[in-house]
Design a protein around this motif. Sequence first.
Motif, short mmCIF file in Angstrom:
data_model
loop_
_atom_site.label_atom_id
_atom_site.label_comp_id
_atom_site.label_asym_id
_atom_site.label_seq_id
_atom_site.Cartn_x
_atom_site.Cartn_y
_atom_site.Cartn_z
N ASP A 129 62.12 38.63 62.89
CA ASP A 129 62.94 39.67 62.50
C ASP A 129 62.28 40.30 61.33
OD1 ASP A 129 65.83 40.91 62.39
OD2 ASP A 129 65.51 40.45 60.17
N ARG A 130 61.45 39.85 60.49
CA ARG A 130 60.52 40.71 59.28
C ARG A 130 59.57 41.08 59.87
NH1 ARG A 130 57.19 37.53 54.63
NH2 ARG A 130 56.43 39.48 53.53
N THR A 131 58.81 40.86 61.12
CA THR A 131 57.83 41.58 61.63
C THR A 131 58.37 42.65 62.51
OG1 THR A 131 56.63 39.33 61.92
CG2 THR A 131 55.79 41.40 63.20
N ALA A 132 59.49 42.65 62.88
CA ALA A 132 60.29 43.77 63.43
C ALA A 132 60.38 44.73 62.65
CB ALA A 132 61.58 43.26 64.21
N GLN A 133 61.01 44.44 61.40
CA GLN A 133 61.18 45.43 60.38
C GLN A 133 60.02 46.17 59.67
OE1 GLN A 133 64.22 46.44 59.67
NE2 GLN A 133 65.38 44.97 61.13
N LEU A 134 58.97 45.33 59.63
CA LEU A 134 57.91 45.95 58.98
C LEU A 134 57.27 46.62 60.16
CD1 LEU A 134 55.91 42.66 57.50
CD2 LEU A 134 56.69 44.56 56.21
N LEU A 135 57.31 46.41 61.33
CA LEU A 135 56.85 47.32 62.45
C LEU A 135 57.48 48.71 62.35
CD1 LEU A 135 55.17 47.82 65.16
CD2 LEU A 135 57.13 46.87 66.34
N LYS A 136 58.89 48.78 62.32
CA LYS A 136 59.56 50.14 62.18
C LYS A 136 59.29 50.92 60.96
CE LYS A 136 63.91 51.30 63.84
NZ LYS A 136 65.36 50.93 64.41
N SER A 137 59.23 49.96 59.81
CA SER A 137 58.82 50.70 58.44
C SER A 137 57.63 51.29 58.45
CB SER A 137 58.78 49.57 57.48
OG SER A 137 59.90 48.86 57.36
N ARG A 138 56.58 50.91 59.36
CA ARG A 138 55.11 51.55 59.39
C ARG A 138 55.26 52.41 60.35
NH1 ARG A 138 50.19 48.61 62.64
NH2 ARG A 138 48.77 50.28 62.36
N TYR A 139 55.84 52.61 61.36
CA TYR A 139 56.05 53.93 62.30
C TYR A 139 57.07 54.91 61.81
CZ TYR A 139 52.58 51.36 65.23
OH TYR A 139 51.40 50.85 65.62
N GLN A 140 58.14 54.45 61.41
CA GLN A 140 59.13 55.49 61.19
C GLN A 140 59.11 56.03 59.69
OE1 GLN A 140 62.96 54.09 62.50
NE2 GLN A 140 62.31 54.37 64.58
N ASN A 141 58.40 55.60 58.73
CA ASN A 141 58.31 55.81 57.43
C ASN A 141 59.50 55.40 56.63
OD1 ASN A 141 56.61 57.06 55.17
ND2 ASN A 141 57.68 59.17 55.52
N VAL A 142 59.89 54.34 57.21
CA VAL A 142 61.12 53.72 56.45
C VAL A 142 60.70 52.50 55.60
CG1 VAL A 142 63.63 52.98 56.63
CG2 VAL A 142 62.77 54.90 58.07
N TYR A 143 60.70 52.54 54.37
CA TYR A 143 60.24 51.54 53.39
C TYR A 143 61.12 50.53 53.09
CZ TYR A 143 56.06 54.33 53.55
OH TYR A 143 54.93 55.15 53.84
N ALA A 144 62.30 50.86 52.86
CA ALA A 144 63.31 49.77 52.32
C ALA A 144 63.76 48.85 53.53
CB ALA A 144 64.48 50.54 51.90
N SER A 168 59.86 47.32 49.22
CA SER A 168 59.59 46.52 50.23
C SER A 168 58.41 45.65 50.08
CB SER A 168 59.18 47.82 51.62
OG SER A 168 57.95 48.34 51.06
N MET A 169 58.21 44.93 51.21
CA MET A 169 57.07 43.92 50.96
C MET A 169 56.08 43.88 52.20
SD MET A 169 57.53 39.82 50.29
CE MET A 169 56.11 38.70 49.60
N GLY A 170 55.00 44.13 52.06
CA GLY A 170 53.84 44.11 53.13
C GLY A 170 53.77 42.68 53.78
N ARG A 171 53.10 42.75 55.03
CA ARG A 171 52.82 41.41 55.79
C ARG A 171 51.79 40.51 54.73
NH1 ARG A 171 52.85 40.81 61.01
NH2 ARG A 171 52.73 43.19 61.39
N ASP A 172 51.04 41.02 54.02
CA ASP A 172 50.22 40.27 53.24
C ASP A 172 50.83 39.94 51.74
OD1 ASP A 172 50.03 42.84 51.99
OD2 ASP A 172 48.11 42.89 51.91
N GLY A 173 51.96 40.18 51.43
CA GLY A 173 52.78 39.92 50.27
C GLY A 173 52.66 40.92 49.29
N THR A 174 52.12 41.88 49.54
CA THR A 174 52.08 43.18 48.51
C THR A 174 53.36 43.72 48.45
OG1 THR A 174 49.80 43.61 49.14
CG2 THR A 174 50.93 45.39 48.06
N LEU A 175 53.85 44.02 47.16
CA LEU A 175 55.10 44.67 46.91
C LEU A 175 54.92 46.22 46.57
CD1 LEU A 175 56.46 42.11 44.36
CD2 LEU A 175 56.85 42.08 46.93
N LYS A 176 55.83 46.88 47.20
CA LYS A 176 55.52 48.38 47.19
C LYS A 176 56.75 49.02 46.16
CE LYS A 176 53.28 48.88 51.74
NZ LYS A 176 53.50 49.56 53.04
N ASP A 177 56.32 49.88 45.12
CA ASP A 177 57.45 50.78 44.54
C ASP A 177 58.21 49.72 43.69
OD1 ASP A 177 56.08 53.05 45.45
OD2 ASP A 177 57.58 53.13 47.24
N SER A 178 57.61 48.70 42.87
CA SER A 178 58.55 47.87 42.35
C SER A 178 58.87 48.68 40.71
CB SER A 178 57.61 46.74 41.67
OG SER A 178 57.11 46.08 43.08
#
Length: 369
Positions: A129-144, A168-178
Motif C-alpha cells: 500500500d505504501r509503495t502504491a501511494q509513493l508510485l501515485k505521488s511520483r507520477y501525479q505530483n500529489v505529495y501528501a 510525505s516520506m520517500g522510499r529511502d526515509g527522506t521527509l519532504k516539506d517538514s
Amino acid sequence: MKTIRRLIYVEVIKAVAFVTLGFLSLFFFFDFVDELQSIGKPTSLGYGAGQALIYVTLLIPSHLYELLPITVLIGTIFVMARFAQSSEYTILRTSGLGPWRALRALLLLGLGFVVLTFAVGDYVSPISDRTAQLLKSRYQNVYALAGNTGAWLKEKQGDKSYAVNVISMGRDGTLKDSRIFEFDAKGFLVAQTSASLARIENGQWRLFGVERQQYETSGTGDKARVVTSTLPTLVWPSSLSSEMVSVALLRPDRMRTLDLFEYIRHLDANGQTAQRYEIEFWRKVFYPLSCLVMVVLALPFAYLHFRQAGLATYVFGGVMIGISFFLLNNVFGYLGNLGNWVPWFTAAAPGMIYSVMSLAAFTWLVLRR
C-alpha cells in the motif's frame, strides 16, 4: 482420519482459492476502471495505463486481507454443501467423522487461514500500500500521503512542546516539506522551523534547506518582532522515529500491528487521543481470528438435506453472511470511534456475534437433529 482430513482440506483450499481469485479479479477491474480518469491528465507526470496497472496490482494485498474471511466462509460452505448434496458427507460420517472430529478438523484448517490473513495484513499489505501511494505521488505530483495537510505529530521535551507536520516520506526515509512548531510552557508559539528535506538518524532529525522564524514577544509594544534566519542544515534532537512518521502517513488499517502499538504509546505519552488507533489495533488482532468463526459457521451446511436446486441458494446465503460480517465490522468501528466505546470490545463484538451464531447453528443442526 488423515485421508478424510486431506480430502476436506484439499477441497476447501481449492474452493477458497477459486472464490478469492474471482473476488480479486473483480476488485482489480473496478480499481483499474476508477484509475482510467487519472490517465492523461495535464497534472499527471507520465501516469499512463502501465503505471495504473502497477498501482492497482499493488492494491491486491489490501483487498486480499479484507476478503479472506469472506472467501473462507463461501468456499467452505460450498464444499460442505456439495458433500451433503452428493451424500459424500454421509459416507464420511459412517467412516467415523463425528461432529466434534469434523469441528476439530475445520478449526485446524481455520488456523492456517488465520496465519495467512495475519501475514498478509501485517507484512505484505502495508508495504504494497505504501509503495502504491509513493508510485501515485511520483507520477501525479500529489505529495501528501495522509490527506492534503500531511501527517501531524506531537512531542514534549521538558517545558517545551512541539507540533511536527510532515507532508510525505520517500522510499529511502527522506521527509519532504517538514515544519516544526515550538511552544513554550504557557502554550505560546515561540518558533517555527521549515525544511525542504529531513532525515532521521540516531535519535535526531537532520534538516536541510532550513528557514527558521523566532517570535520574540517578551517585550511590549513595538519591541515584539520576528527574527528570520536561513541555514543549510540544522540538527533537532527528537524521539520521533521514522517508523512513527511512516505510521502517521499511512491509514490506520494499513499499518503493522507493532507499529500501531508503538504509535499508540507515543500518543498516550504526549496526551493525544488514540481512540481511533486503539480500535484499529484490536481489529488487527481479532480480524484474522474471524476465519475460525467462518469455518465453524460453514460446518452445519454439511448436515443439511436439500435437492439439486438448493446448493446455489445456500452458497448465496454464505455470500450474504460474509458481506454482512464485513459491513458489521466497519459499522462497529465507526460507532466505537464516535461513541468512545472500549476499543477491544468494539473490535471483538462482530466476531463474538458471529461466534454465537455459528455455535447456535452447530448445536441445533449438528447435535440436536
